[in-house]
Design a protein around this motif. Sequence first.
Motif, mmCIF file in Angstrom:
data_model
loop_
_atom_site.group_PDB
_atom_site.id
_atom_site.type_symbol
_atom_site.label_atom_id
_atom_site.label_comp_id
_atom_site.label_asym_id
_atom_site.label_seq_id
_atom_site.Cartn_x
_atom_site.Cartn_y
_atom_site.Cartn_z
ATOM 1 N N ILE A 48 0.848 -1.188 0.000
ATOM 2 C CA ILE A 48 0.000 0.000 0.000
ATOM 3 C C ILE A 48 0.886 1.241 0.000
ATOM 4 C CG2 ILE A 48 -1.790 1.248 1.272
ATOM 5 C CD1 ILE A 48 -2.486 -1.506 2.564
ATOM 6 N N ASP A 49 0.565 2.196 -0.864
ATOM 7 C CA ASP A 49 1.324 3.447 -0.958
ATOM 8 C C ASP A 49 2.823 3.180 -1.079
ATOM 9 O OD1 ASP A 49 -1.007 4.972 -0.804
ATOM 10 O OD2 ASP A 49 -0.947 4.988 1.391
ATOM 11 N N THR A 50 3.173 2.264 -1.968
ATOM 12 C CA THR A 50 4.556 1.852 -2.176
ATOM 13 C C THR A 50 5.046 2.422 -3.503
ATOM 14 O OG1 THR A 50 4.075 -0.168 -0.965
ATOM 15 C CG2 THR A 50 6.042 -0.185 -2.312
ATOM 16 N N ASN A 51 6.329 2.798 -3.571
ATOM 17 C CA ASN A 51 6.872 3.343 -4.814
ATOM 18 C C ASN A 51 8.270 2.805 -5.062
ATOM 19 O OD1 ASN A 51 8.958 5.242 -3.728
ATOM 20 N ND2 ASN A 51 7.150 6.102 -2.728
ATOM 21 N N LEU A 52 8.858 3.195 -6.172
ATOM 22 C CA LEU A 52 10.178 2.697 -6.573
ATOM 23 C C LEU A 52 11.323 3.574 -6.072
ATOM 24 C CD1 LEU A 52 9.367 1.627 -10.225
ATOM 25 C CD2 LEU A 52 9.476 0.193 -8.191
ATOM 26 N N GLY A 53 11.032 4.575 -5.282
ATOM 27 C CA GLY A 53 12.081 5.428 -4.724
ATOM 28 C C GLY A 53 12.565 6.466 -5.712
ATOM 29 N N GLU A 54 13.521 7.241 -5.273
ATOM 30 C CA GLU A 54 14.031 8.347 -6.090
ATOM 31 C C GLU A 54 14.638 7.878 -7.404
ATOM 32 O OE1 GLU A 54 16.587 11.052 -4.012
ATOM 33 O OE2 GLU A 54 15.269 11.080 -2.263
ATOM 34 N N GLY A 55 15.366 6.772 -7.386
ATOM 35 C CA GLY A 55 16.027 6.276 -8.595
ATOM 36 C C GLY A 55 15.100 5.541 -9.540
ATOM 37 N N LYS A 56 13.844 5.309 -9.114
ATOM 38 C CA LYS A 56 12.851 4.592 -9.932
ATOM 39 C C LYS A 56 13.391 3.271 -10.469
ATOM 40 C CE LYS A 56 9.360 7.630 -10.220
ATOM 41 N NZ LYS A 56 8.023 7.336 -9.848
ATOM 42 N N MET A 57 14.124 2.524 -9.642
ATOM 43 C CA MET A 57 14.632 1.215 -10.053
ATOM 44 C C MET A 57 13.462 0.240 -10.139
ATOM 45 S SD MET A 57 18.146 1.092 -7.816
ATOM 46 C CE MET A 57 18.293 -0.651 -8.074
ATOM 47 N N PRO A 58 13.210 -0.355 -11.317
ATOM 48 C CA PRO A 58 12.039 -1.218 -11.482
ATOM 49 C C PRO A 58 12.123 -2.508 -10.671
ATOM 50 C CG PRO A 58 13.418 -1.281 -13.435
ATOM 51 C CD PRO A 58 14.005 -0.254 -12.526
ATOM 52 N N ILE A 59 10.971 -3.070 -10.407
ATOM 53 C CA ILE A 59 10.855 -4.351 -9.710
ATOM 54 C C ILE A 59 10.796 -5.445 -10.759
ATOM 55 C CG2 ILE A 59 9.345 -5.750 -8.252
ATOM 56 C CD1 ILE A 59 8.346 -3.143 -7.003
ATOM 57 N N SER A 60 11.376 -6.573 -10.469
ATOM 58 C CA SER A 60 11.377 -7.699 -11.396
ATOM 59 C C SER A 60 10.746 -8.916 -10.718
ATOM 60 C CB SER A 60 12.817 -8.013 -11.808
ATOM 61 O OG SER A 60 12.857 -9.125 -12.641
ATOM 62 N N PHE A 61 9.789 -9.544 -11.397
ATOM 63 C CA PHE A 61 9.189 -10.782 -10.925
ATOM 64 C C PHE A 61 9.573 -11.866 -11.923
ATOM 65 C CE2 PHE A 61 6.405 -7.465 -9.292
ATOM 66 C CZ PHE A 61 6.151 -7.881 -7.987
ATOM 67 N N ASP A 62 10.309 -12.869 -11.513
ATOM 68 C CA ASP A 62 10.709 -13.977 -12.389
ATOM 69 C C ASP A 62 10.203 -15.292 -11.791
ATOM 70 O OD1 ASP A 62 12.329 -12.530 -14.328
ATOM 71 O OD2 ASP A 62 13.738 -12.234 -12.684
ATOM 72 N N ARG A 63 9.503 -16.070 -12.609
ATOM 73 C CA ARG A 63 8.971 -17.371 -12.200
ATOM 74 C C ARG A 63 8.129 -17.273 -10.925
ATOM 75 N NH1 ARG A 63 14.199 -18.026 -13.299
ATOM 76 N NH2 ARG A 63 14.742 -18.409 -11.134
ATOM 77 N N CYS A 64 7.284 -16.226 -10.849
ATOM 78 C CA CYS A 64 6.436 -16.004 -9.675
ATOM 79 C C CYS A 64 4.994 -16.383 -9.980
ATOM 80 C CB CYS A 64 6.493 -14.537 -9.250
ATOM 81 S SG CYS A 64 8.120 -14.035 -8.677
ATOM 82 N N ASP A 65 4.319 -16.956 -9.015
ATOM 83 C CA ASP A 65 2.904 -17.284 -9.142
ATOM 84 C C ASP A 65 2.107 -16.173 -8.472
ATOM 85 O OD1 ASP A 65 0.348 -18.264 -9.063
ATOM 86 O OD2 ASP A 65 0.895 -20.213 -8.222
ATOM 87 N N LEU A 66 1.513 -15.300 -9.281
ATOM 88 C CA LEU A 66 0.727 -14.178 -8.769
ATOM 89 C C LEU A 66 -0.755 -14.366 -9.061
ATOM 90 C CD1 LEU A 66 3.085 -11.273 -9.906
ATOM 91 C CD2 LEU A 66 2.987 -12.370 -7.664
ATOM 92 N N GLU A 67 -1.168 -15.623 -9.238
ATOM 93 C CA GLU A 67 -2.551 -15.928 -9.601
ATOM 94 C C GLU A 67 -3.533 -15.297 -8.616
ATOM 95 O OE1 GLU A 67 -5.436 -19.814 -10.234
ATOM 96 O OE2 GLU A 67 -3.271 -20.074 -10.240
ATOM 97 N N GLY A 68 -4.520 -14.600 -9.162
ATOM 98 C CA GLY A 68 -5.559 -13.986 -8.352
ATOM 99 C C GLY A 68 -5.171 -12.650 -7.738
ATOM 100 N N SER A 69 -3.967 -12.168 -8.024
ATOM 101 C CA SER A 69 -3.521 -10.891 -7.465
ATOM 102 C C SER A 69 -4.276 -9.740 -8.110
ATOM 103 C CB SER A 69 -2.020 -10.700 -7.686
ATOM 104 O OG SER A 69 -1.304 -11.689 -6.984
ATOM 105 N N LYS A 70 -4.306 -8.609 -7.433
ATOM 106 C CA LYS A 70 -5.041 -7.448 -7.941
ATOM 107 C C LYS A 70 -4.175 -6.203 -7.829
ATOM 108 C CE LYS A 70 -9.364 -4.963 -7.339
ATOM 109 N NZ LYS A 70 -10.625 -4.899 -6.596
ATOM 110 N N PHE A 71 -4.112 -5.448 -8.907
ATOM 111 C CA PHE A 71 -3.434 -4.156 -8.935
ATOM 112 C C PHE A 71 -4.524 -3.113 -9.146
ATOM 113 C CE2 PHE A 71 -0.420 -7.286 -10.357
ATOM 114 C CZ PHE A 71 0.786 -6.904 -9.800
ATOM 115 N N SER A 72 -4.646 -2.160 -8.257
ATOM 116 C CA SER A 72 -5.661 -1.119 -8.440
ATOM 117 C C SER A 72 -5.086 0.238 -8.056
ATOM 118 C CB SER A 72 -6.906 -1.422 -7.607
ATOM 119 O OG SER A 72 -6.587 -1.527 -6.242
#
Length: 107
Positions: A48-72
């Motif tokens: 909640i209310d999370t960001n990538l910080g000043e450098g905007k370094m992206p997040i990487s998801f590799d081989r992750c099971d995110l079934e049923g997750s929600k982004f809003s």
Amino acid sequence: MKSSIDILLYYATRPKRIETTKQFSICRFKFFSNSEMIFGTLGGVNFIDTNLGEGKMPISFDRCDLEGSKFSNSNLRIVEIQNSDVTGMKIDDVPVEKLIDAYYRIE
């Protein structure tokens, strides 16, 4: 006894405050950047209310099971999804499979 992963995550993230109830824990991290989670289980976790910080370094998801997750209410600009099963995935209630199918019919 804590596992080495628990200890590693503690020192990598340095929690600011942890609140615990019978049902869940709330960990408020000041910095979580440049951390790595391997073989983790995150069921029921809320970001909640999370960001990538000043450098905007992206997040990487590799081989992750995110079934049923929600982004809003999130900024997903320039997000890439590659070689992933998107069966049943929707964007604003429109099935992604239909969007992809329509795109290839136009191309």
